[in-house]
Design an enzyme around this catalytic site. Structure first.
Site: not given
Ligand code: 13P
Length: 228
Positions: A6-8, A84, A86, A150, A156, A186, A207-208
């Site tokens: 997930n590149w956000k 998600h 967020e 999640e 994050g 994470s 994510g990251g």
């Molecule tokens: P991180 O891996 O950056 O914690 O993000 C997880 C996430 O929200 C994937 O959708």
């Protein structure tokens, strides 16, 4: 095993093409990326398997800022994330809108990764299973549906759920809805092995660490090794 990145709100088209040029998925793992809407076409054209980060519940209409399932399918997008944390935290997404998005996308032929997970205070109050029950109860089983667990406190933050916490939550989700369950929060090359080795962890939503082709590739290779 499914490993989704997930590149956000990261990577425009040029960075998406550069990622694709540097990334190759190993055999035995399905690697998927979820770029921002504006980079979906570049990702598809680069040969990546692509999911959108959200999808609306109507085919078209007066819904400023939204994108529909037929539009995504026309681009060659294979699926979409919905719900998600967020989106839930910052953009007013509710269990009801998540359910509508998921049902419509599945009916339109997209695959769906529906995201669930508890807040830190909910876990501390012993309410994790109540929250997961509420979030899962609006989803219908479907062969193209996957859930991502999640825990919000692990997103994050560099804090992951322990493998035992992840396994417990995944087994609980599967007792409610019989679908594959990805872990997110994470995930990195350093912790992927212990998380992905749990029997009810069917993949990861990263994510990251999915922004860098080397670290995303490492996680994919770990996944391939575990399930081969
Ligand atoms: P991180 O891996 O950056 O914690 O993000 C997880 C996430 O929200 C994937 O959708």
């Amino acid at each position: 095993m499914l490993i989704a990145g997930n590149w956000k709100m990261f990577k425009g088209s040029a960075e998406t093409r550069a990622f694709a040029a540097a990334f190759s998925a190993p055999e035995g793992v399905e690697a998927v990326v979820c770029p921002p809407f504006v980079s979906l076409a570049a990702a598809v054209e680069s040969g990546l398997t692509v999911f959108a980060q959200n999808v609306h519940w109507e085919d078209e209409g007066a819904y400023t800022g939204e994108v529909s399932a037929p539009m995504l399918r026309e681009l060659g997008v294979a699926g979409a994330l919905v719900g998600h944390s967020e989106r839930r935290q910052y953009f007013g997404e509710s269990d009801e809108t998540v359910a509508r998005r998921a049902a419509h996308a599945l009916a339109a032929g997209l695959r769906v990764i529906a995201c669930v997970g508890e807040l830190e205070e909910e876990r501390e109050l012993g309410r994790t299973e109540d929250v997961l029950t509420r979030q899962i109860s609006v989803l219908q089983p479907h062969p193209a549906l996957v859930v991502a667990y999640e825990p919000v406190w692990a997103i994050g933050t560099g804090r992951t759920a322990t493998p035992e916490q992840a396994q417990e939550a995944h087994a609980f989700v599967k007792s409610l809805l019989d679908v594959p369950v990805l872990y997110g929060g994470s995930v990195k090359p350093e912790n992927a092995e212990e998380l992905l080795s749990q029997p009810d962890v069917d993949g990861a939503l990263v994510g990251g660490a999915s922004l860098d082709p080397d670290s995303f590739g490492s996680i994919c290779r770990i996944a391939a090794r575990i399930r081969s």
